[in-house]
Design a protein around this motif. Sequence first.
Motif, PDB file in Angstrom:
ATOM      1  N   LYS A  45      51.917  43.471  52.825  1.00 18.72           N
ATOM      2  CA  LYS A  45      51.201  42.901  53.874  1.00 18.72           C
ATOM      3  C   LYS A  45      49.941  42.544  53.182  1.00 18.72           C
ATOM      4  CE  LYS A  45      53.466  44.525  57.991  1.00 18.72           C
ATOM      5  NZ  LYS A  45      53.324  45.337  59.354  1.00 18.72           N
ATOM      6  N   PRO A  46      49.285  41.372  53.675  1.00 21.03           N
ATOM      7  CA  PRO A  46      47.899  41.064  53.114  1.00 21.03           C
ATOM      8  C   PRO A  46      46.922  42.181  53.861  1.00 21.03           C
ATOM      9  CG  PRO A  46      48.277  39.450  54.569  1.00 21.03           C
ATOM     10  CD  PRO A  46      49.768  40.349  54.371  1.00 21.03           C
ATOM     11  N   SER A 100      43.952  43.470  56.391  1.00 23.66           N
ATOM     12  CA  SER A 100      43.633  43.144  57.499  1.00 23.66           C
ATOM     13  C   SER A 100      42.157  42.639  57.593  1.00 23.66           C
ATOM     14  CB  SER A 100      43.882  44.305  58.547  1.00 23.66           C
ATOM     15  OG  SER A 100      43.262  45.363  58.265  1.00 23.66           O
ATOM     16  N   ARG A 101      41.339  43.167  56.731  1.00 21.08           N
ATOM     17  CA  ARG A 101      40.050  42.595  56.811  1.00 21.08           C
ATOM     18  C   ARG A 101      39.692  42.454  55.128  1.00 21.08           C
ATOM     19  NH1 ARG A 101      37.392  48.209  58.454  1.00 21.08           N
ATOM     20  NH2 ARG A 101      38.171  49.690  57.018  1.00 21.08           N
ATOM     21  N   GLN A 102      38.557  41.894  54.920  1.00 19.77           N
ATOM     22  CA  GLN A 102      37.910  41.563  53.633  1.00 19.77           C
ATOM     23  C   GLN A 102      37.520  42.923  52.836  1.00 19.77           C
ATOM     24  OE1 GLN A 102      34.346  39.364  53.502  1.00 19.77           O
ATOM     25  NE2 GLN A 102      34.462  39.122  51.296  1.00 19.77           N
ATOM     26  N   ILE A 103      38.057  42.918  51.573  1.00 21.46           N
ATOM     27  CA  ILE A 103      37.891  43.983  50.719  1.00 21.46           C
ATOM     28  C   ILE A 103      36.600  43.995  49.851  1.00 21.46           C
ATOM     29  CG2 ILE A 103      38.831  45.674  49.050  1.00 21.46           C
ATOM     30  CD1 ILE A 103      41.571  44.789  49.978  1.00 21.46           C
ATOM     31  N   ILE A 104      35.628  44.792  50.127  1.00 18.10           N
ATOM     32  CA  ILE A 104      34.386  44.920  49.593  1.00 18.10           C
ATOM     33  C   ILE A 104      34.063  46.028  48.770  1.00 18.10           C
ATOM     34  CG2 ILE A 104      31.828  44.783  49.873  1.00 18.10           C
ATOM     35  CD1 ILE A 104      32.618  43.200  52.564  1.00 18.10           C
ATOM     36  N   GLY A 105      33.575  45.938  47.483  1.00 20.99           N
ATOM     37  CA  GLY A 105      33.304  46.948  46.776  1.00 20.99           C
ATOM     38  C   GLY A 105      34.127  47.784  45.939  1.00 20.99           C
ATOM     39  N   ARG A 106      35.311  47.101  45.615  1.00 19.64           N
ATOM     40  CA  ARG A 106      36.461  47.723  45.133  1.00 19.64           C
ATOM     41  C   ARG A 106      36.610  46.714  43.871  1.00 19.64           C
ATOM     42  NH1 ARG A 106      37.737  52.797  47.197  1.00 19.64           N
ATOM     43  NH2 ARG A 106      37.947  52.812  49.162  1.00 19.64           N
ATOM     44  N   ASP A 107      35.873  46.037  43.426  1.00 24.52           N
ATOM     45  CA  ASP A 107      36.108  45.362  42.180  1.00 24.52           C
ATOM     46  C   ASP A 107      36.662  46.089  40.819  1.00 24.52           C
ATOM     47  OD1 ASP A 107      35.472  43.338  43.715  1.00 24.52           O
ATOM     48  OD2 ASP A 107      33.724  42.537  42.736  1.00 24.52           O
ATOM     49  N   ALA A 108      35.707  47.311  40.549  1.00 22.37           N
ATOM     50  CA  ALA A 108      36.090  48.033  39.435  1.00 22.37           C
ATOM     51  C   ALA A 108      37.567  48.513  39.537  1.00 22.37           C
ATOM     52  CB  ALA A 108      34.971  49.056  39.328  1.00 22.37           C
ATOM     53  N   GLU A 109      37.854  49.138  40.805  1.00 21.80           N
ATOM     54  CA  GLU A 109      39.192  49.938  40.896  1.00 21.80           C
ATOM     55  C   GLU A 109      40.395  48.884  40.750  1.00 21.80           C
ATOM     56  OE1 GLU A 109      37.198  51.176  44.394  1.00 21.80           O
ATOM     57  OE2 GLU A 109      37.822  53.339  44.046  1.00 21.80           O
ATOM     58  N   VAL A 161      45.651  48.271  46.770  1.00 19.63           N
ATOM     59  CA  VAL A 161      46.988  47.717  46.170  1.00 19.63           C
ATOM     60  C   VAL A 161      47.058  46.213  46.959  1.00 19.63           C
ATOM     61  CG1 VAL A 161      49.341  47.497  46.054  1.00 19.63           C
ATOM     62  CG2 VAL A 161      48.064  49.648  46.095  1.00 19.63           C
ATOM     63  N   GLN A 162      46.624  46.003  47.941  1.00 22.80           N
ATOM     64  CA  GLN A 162      46.650  44.799  48.849  1.00 22.80           C
ATOM     65  C   GLN A 162      45.637  43.749  48.379  1.00 22.80           C
ATOM     66  OE1 GLN A 162      46.031  46.396  52.982  1.00 22.80           O
ATOM     67  NE2 GLN A 162      47.877  46.025  53.426  1.00 22.80           N
ATOM     68  N   GLY A 163      44.312  44.184  48.092  1.00 28.24           N
ATOM     69  CA  GLY A 163      43.491  43.471  47.418  1.00 28.24           C
ATOM     70  C   GLY A 163      43.928  42.961  45.868  1.00 28.24           C
ATOM     71  N   ALA A 164      44.462  43.980  45.372  1.00 28.80           N
ATOM     72  CA  ALA A 164      45.016  43.415  43.885  1.00 28.80           C
ATOM     73  C   ALA A 164      45.852  42.578  43.826  1.00 28.80           C
ATOM     74  CB  ALA A 164      45.659  44.776  43.169  1.00 28.80           C
ATOM     75  N   SER A 165      46.851  42.540  45.113  1.00 29.67           N
ATOM     76  CA  SER A 165      48.184  41.590  45.183  1.00 29.67           C
ATOM     77  C   SER A 165      47.545  40.009  45.524  1.00 29.67           C
ATOM     78  CB  SER A 165      48.831  41.907  46.146  1.00 29.67           C
ATOM     79  OG  SER A 165      48.327  41.924  47.576  1.00 29.67           O
ATOM     80  N   ILE A 189      54.844  39.774  42.096  1.00 26.72           N
ATOM     81  CA  ILE A 189      55.335  39.944  43.484  1.00 26.72           C
ATOM     82  C   ILE A 189      55.060  41.292  43.784  1.00 26.72           C
ATOM     83  CG2 ILE A 189      57.343  39.798  45.150  1.00 26.72           C
ATOM     84  CD1 ILE A 189      58.306  37.441  43.628  1.00 26.72           C
ATOM     85  N   TYR A 190      54.513  41.712  45.042  1.00 27.05           N
ATOM     86  CA  TYR A 190      54.404  43.109  45.576  1.00 27.05           C
ATOM     87  C   TYR A 190      55.283  43.522  46.686  1.00 27.05           C
ATOM     88  CZ  TYR A 190      50.216  43.415  42.326  1.00 27.05           C
ATOM     89  OH  TYR A 190      49.465  43.539  41.302  1.00 27.05           O
ATOM     90  N   LEU A 191      55.838  44.377  46.487  1.00 25.49           N
ATOM     91  CA  LEU A 191      56.954  45.172  47.513  1.00 25.49           C
ATOM     92  C   LEU A 191      56.414  46.189  47.805  1.00 25.49           C
ATOM     93  CD1 LEU A 191      60.305  43.544  46.353  1.00 25.49           C
ATOM     94  CD2 LEU A 191      58.673  42.588  48.024  1.00 25.49           C
ATOM     95  N   GLU A 192      56.561  46.695  49.235  1.00 24.63           N
ATOM     96  CA  GLU A 192      56.244  48.153  49.504  1.00 24.63           C
ATOM     97  C   GLU A 192      57.610  48.934  50.028  1.00 24.63           C
ATOM     98  OE1 GLU A 192      53.149  50.733  52.416  1.00 24.63           O
ATOM     99  OE2 GLU A 192      53.407  48.668  52.493  1.00 24.63           O
ATOM    100  N   VAL A 193      57.697  50.020  49.166  1.00 24.10           N
ATOM    101  CA  VAL A 193      58.845  50.886  49.528  1.00 24.10           C
ATOM    102  C   VAL A 193      58.724  51.646  50.686  1.00 24.10           C
ATOM    103  CG1 VAL A 193      60.334  52.598  48.473  1.00 24.10           C
ATOM    104  CG2 VAL A 193      59.595  50.596  46.928  1.00 24.10           C
TER     105      VAL A 193
END
Length: 222
Positions: A54-55, A57-66, A96-100, A108-112
Amino acid sequence: LILVMIFLPRRVTVSAVCFRKVDCILLKQDVKKEEVLKDLKNFSNLSKYATVLKPPSRQIIGRDAEIRSLLASLARAEVSNPILLGEPGSGKTALVQGASLVDKDHRIYLEVDIAKMAASEHGEDGAVQMASRLKALFDDAQAFRHSVSSYELVLFIDEFHQIVNLSTAATEAIKPMLADSATRGVKVIAATTYGEFNQYISSNQALVERLQRINVREPNKD
């Protein structure tokens, strides 16, 4: 000015205006991926135990380096399966959602669903069946990957330590899958906490060598 007409199910037509050629290319890629994902139902084990991530639920901030570290790990020729380590609530899934989102045109990202994989069915002990279910999952994942050659496949496994905790056979089964991930075109992103990593995973050197550790700091409360 280029006008693109997209015909969606239920006879709904959407018009999209592209002011740059690249915008139209990206739009076509998004439509193509949606078509590709419809084929998931044809791979019974993959569609049973994994769902499209899933995308956020809110904007991801401050995680660029990770996010950059995560994508760099996935792009490696060897040891291309990152394991995210962080305390509960540190945002491992959101990362992971942000990276996707950044990576949507390449993978394509799937969650197991590990809980579903470990569930007992028809009188069979789920933990005993974990190894065969994992193999079936990865076989399906590889077949799906070959059917959609324009995309690499990423399987996100949260609570990864549960595989080690529940089944020695499953732990041994996943090692060659991780080792061959680059060849298969099926990468794994594992996630767990520091405590669970130390308790269940760190002592298994062969498993650790197949994972690239990425520490996930807790989000800044400011």
